[in-house]
Design a protein around this motif. Structure first.
Motif, PDB file in Angstrom:
ATOM      1  N   ARG A  88       8.474  -2.776  11.487  1.00 41.54           N
ATOM      2  CA  ARG A  88       7.254  -3.120  11.438  1.00 41.54           C
ATOM      3  C   ARG A  88       6.361  -2.018  12.169  1.00 41.54           C
ATOM      4  NH1 ARG A  88       3.787  -6.950  10.461  1.00 41.54           N
ATOM      5  NH2 ARG A  88       5.520  -8.367  10.070  1.00 41.54           N
ATOM      6  N   ARG A 136       0.826  -1.225   0.109  1.00 42.92           N
ATOM      7  CA  ARG A 136      -0.165  -0.044   0.258  1.00 42.92           C
ATOM      8  C   ARG A 136       0.960   1.469   0.068  1.00 42.92           C
ATOM      9  NH1 ARG A 136      -5.057   1.540   4.015  1.00 42.92           N
ATOM     10  NH2 ARG A 136      -5.519   3.531   3.209  1.00 42.92           N
ATOM     11  N   LEU A 195       2.165  -5.269   3.287  1.00 40.10           N
ATOM     12  CA  LEU A 195       1.100  -6.049   4.105  1.00 40.10           C
ATOM     13  C   LEU A 195       0.955  -7.479   4.249  1.00 40.10           C
ATOM     14  CD1 LEU A 195      -1.794  -3.747   2.927  1.00 40.10           C
ATOM     15  CD2 LEU A 195      -0.159  -3.356   4.726  1.00 40.10           C
ATOM     16  N   ALA A 236       2.568  -0.235  13.667  1.00 32.64           N
ATOM     17  CA  ALA A 236       1.327  -0.797  13.911  1.00 32.64           C
ATOM     18  C   ALA A 236       0.328   0.469  13.096  1.00 32.64           C
ATOM     19  CB  ALA A 236       1.247  -0.609  15.483  1.00 32.64           C
ATOM     20  N   ALA A 237      -1.023  -0.104  13.322  1.00 34.43           N
ATOM     21  CA  ALA A 237      -1.921   0.945  12.714  1.00 34.43           C
ATOM     22  C   ALA A 237      -1.832   2.182  13.317  1.00 34.43           C
ATOM     23  CB  ALA A 237      -3.189   0.308  12.543  1.00 34.43           C
ATOM     24  N   THR A 254       0.858   9.143   9.799  1.00 37.56           N
ATOM     25  CA  THR A 254       0.602   7.865  10.426  1.00 37.56           C
ATOM     26  C   THR A 254       0.212   6.540   9.425  1.00 37.56           C
ATOM     27  OG1 THR A 254      -1.742   8.196  10.931  1.00 37.56           O
ATOM     28  CG2 THR A 254       0.128   8.782  12.479  1.00 37.56           C
ATOM     29  N   ALA A 255       0.609   5.418   9.776  1.00 37.94           N
ATOM     30  CA  ALA A 255       0.022   4.262   9.013  1.00 37.94           C
ATOM     31  C   ALA A 255      -1.276   4.132   8.931  1.00 37.94           C
ATOM     32  CB  ALA A 255       0.901   3.046   9.686  1.00 37.94           C
ATOM     33  N   PRO A 256      -1.978   3.913   8.089  1.00 35.12           N
ATOM     34  CA  PRO A 256      -3.457   3.567   8.025  1.00 35.12           C
ATOM     35  C   PRO A 256      -3.858   2.275   8.436  1.00 35.12           C
ATOM     36  CG  PRO A 256      -2.647   3.555   5.797  1.00 35.12           C
ATOM     37  CD  PRO A 256      -1.453   4.105   6.524  1.00 35.12           C
ATOM     38  N   GLU A 257      -2.791   1.125   8.317  1.00 36.97           N
ATOM     39  CA  GLU A 257      -2.834  -0.126   8.866  1.00 36.97           C
ATOM     40  C   GLU A 257      -1.607  -0.627   9.034  1.00 36.97           C
ATOM     41  OE1 GLU A 257      -4.385  -2.847   5.546  1.00 36.97           O
ATOM     42  OE2 GLU A 257      -4.022  -1.422   4.377  1.00 36.97           O
ATOM     43  N   ALA A 258      -1.422  -1.675   9.979  1.00 34.51           N
ATOM     44  CA  ALA A 258      -0.104  -2.356  10.155  1.00 34.51           C
ATOM     45  C   ALA A 258       0.345  -2.880   8.989  1.00 34.51           C
ATOM     46  CB  ALA A 258      -0.442  -3.320  11.196  1.00 34.51           C
ATOM     47  N   GLY A 259       1.728  -2.832   8.937  1.00 36.18           N
ATOM     48  CA  GLY A 259       2.638  -3.458   8.058  1.00 36.18           C
ATOM     49  C   GLY A 259       4.198  -3.015   8.181  1.00 36.18           C
TER      50      GLY A 259
END
Length: 432
Positions: A81, A62, A252, A83-84, A203-208
């Motif tokens: 890594r 993403r 992801l 986090a969201a 910020t990260a919209p989801e974890a990855g």
């Protein structure tokens, strides 16, 4: 007069004898200097069976929105890594804000080092621990530089600098440390109050896993399109020029894929090999899966599964391999040359030139019975002995063989002297 003729004849005879003796020794010297006898040691060896391929690393990715609108500072390391909702980058209103943050980071690092020294300065074990960590980081730094992994080397250098400063502060008096801690705390408080309102977080919209590299294939090569790929389509792939971001992207999930073009026969052979490995799993030790070895970028073999074989096109197919380990080490890889390691072969290694074909047996008339037998000549004592072998693996320079005889005295073993070349070899010949 007769006496003179007799003396002349003796001289002529002596000259002839001298020439004959000289010629004999000359021939012997030539044969000695031109002796083609070459001997080498046979030894146990393990060779890999592999298939060379070129393909693409595919991941679920993403691209992060590039809405910096200021001076961008990435806060995450490659492969780290997130986090969201975790901070990926910070955007500063102007250069002064960025310089202020750089100063804050420096002071926070010094503060942490001083607190470490204050807590553990009285322990002799502390200095030994720091010395060991410094030595370990030096070795890691050298390994990364040698492997051309400069990004990892930069991170190790920063850790090394912090450790050296800690080691230096560990010898500082406690009163001096307390005074420095008070001064640093006051400076940090002032700088943080000045920076309020001048920094914005991305910020990260989801974890990855974070990656700074955006190459345009994030939207072109996805796991969903792999089954539809043909060799011609894979070779003509082009990057999406609209996929651009200075912020980077998120990788992801935990799985990754490698899509490569192979001949249909090679792909089916790999599929059969994978099935064989699965059948033997738990029955015997050793490799139980296919291994993928990239030519660069990763210094380890990666376990993979042959996930699918695409539609045949002009005798070629797209083979898709799936992996679920070491994804964080693959975030910078895309088009890669690799080897698919299917297994290993063990045997006795000998030079290819040492192989010879001899008649298996002879009848009463001397005619060959049963065709020729492949083998090598070994030096046993001062004699040449022919030992039958079976070739199990071959290259341009050497072969791996196994003994093909049930007789103990004819079995080829590691450590034997194998004759590579010699004049007029036959079984039982005495070697000078």
């Amino acid at each position: 007069m007769r006496k003179k003729k007799s003396s002349f004849g003796i001289k002529l005879l002596m000259a002839a004898l001298f020439m004959a003796v000289a010629a004999y020794f000359a021939i012997q010297a030539f044969q000695y200097l031109d002796d083609p006898l070459v001997i080498t040691l046979a030894y146990s060896y393990e060779a890999e069976t592999a298939e060379d391929v070129t393909g693409y690393v595919v991941r679920r990715e993403r691209v992060l929105e590039d809405d910096s609108g200021g001076l961008l500072r990435i806060q995450r390391a490659e492969g780290e890594r997130v986090a969201a909702g975790g901070t990926v980058a910070s955007v500063y209103a102007d250069q002064a804000s960025l310089d202020r943050q750089t100063e804050i980071d420096y002071l926070e690092s010094r503060l942490e080092q001083l607190q470490y020294a204050q807590d553990l300065a009285s322990a002799a074990e502390t200095t030994r621990k720091l010395d060991a960590q410094i030595t370990q980081n030096l070795l890691e730094y050298r390994r990364f530089v040698t492997a051309d992994r400069l990004y990892d080397a930069e991170g190790t250098a920063l850790e090394l600098r912090a450790l050296v400063l800690k080691r230096d502060y560990s010898d500082t008096g406690s009163e001096d440390i307390n005074l420095q801690l008070q001064n640093l705390g006051a400076q940090l408080l002032s700088l943080r109050s000045q920076s309020e309102g001048t920094v914005r977080r991305i910020t990260a919209p989801e974890a990855g896993l974070y990656s700074a590299e955006v190459d345009g294939f994030e939207t072109v090569l996805t796991p969903e399109v792999l089954e539809e790929l043909t060799p011609s389509r894979l070779s003509s792939l082009t990057a999406d020029t609209a996929a651009v971001s200075q912020v980077g992207k998120l990788v992801l999930g935990d799985e990754w894929y490698y899509a490569a073009v192979l001949s249909a026969e090679d792909a089916l052979a790999l599929q059969a090999r994978q099935a064989e490995l699965r059948r033997t799993q738990g029955v015997q030790g050793g490799q139980q899966t296919l291994l993928l070895r990239f030519s660069k970028g990763v210094d380890r073999d990666l376990p993979v599964t042959l996930e699918s074989i695409g539609v045949r096109e002009n005798g070629r197919v797209v083979a898709v391999f799936r992996g679920n380990a070491y994804l964080r080490e693959l975030t910078l890889l895309r088009q890669q040359r690799a080897q698919i390691i299917t297994g290993t072969i063990t045997g006795v290694r000998v030079p290819k030139e040492s192989l010879r074909a001899e008649r298996a047996a002879q009848d009463e008339t001397g005619a060959s019975i049963g065709g020729n037998v492949t083998g090598v000549y070994c030096m046993v004592g001062r004699k040449a002995r022919f030992k039958p072998v079976e070739v199990v693996y071959s290259t341009d320079s050497f072969v791996l063989v196994q003994s093909a005889s049930d007789k103990e005295e004819l079995r080829l073993r590691p450590g034997e002297q194998v004759i590579v070349s010699a004049r007029g070899l036959y079984d039982g010949k005495v070697l000078q």
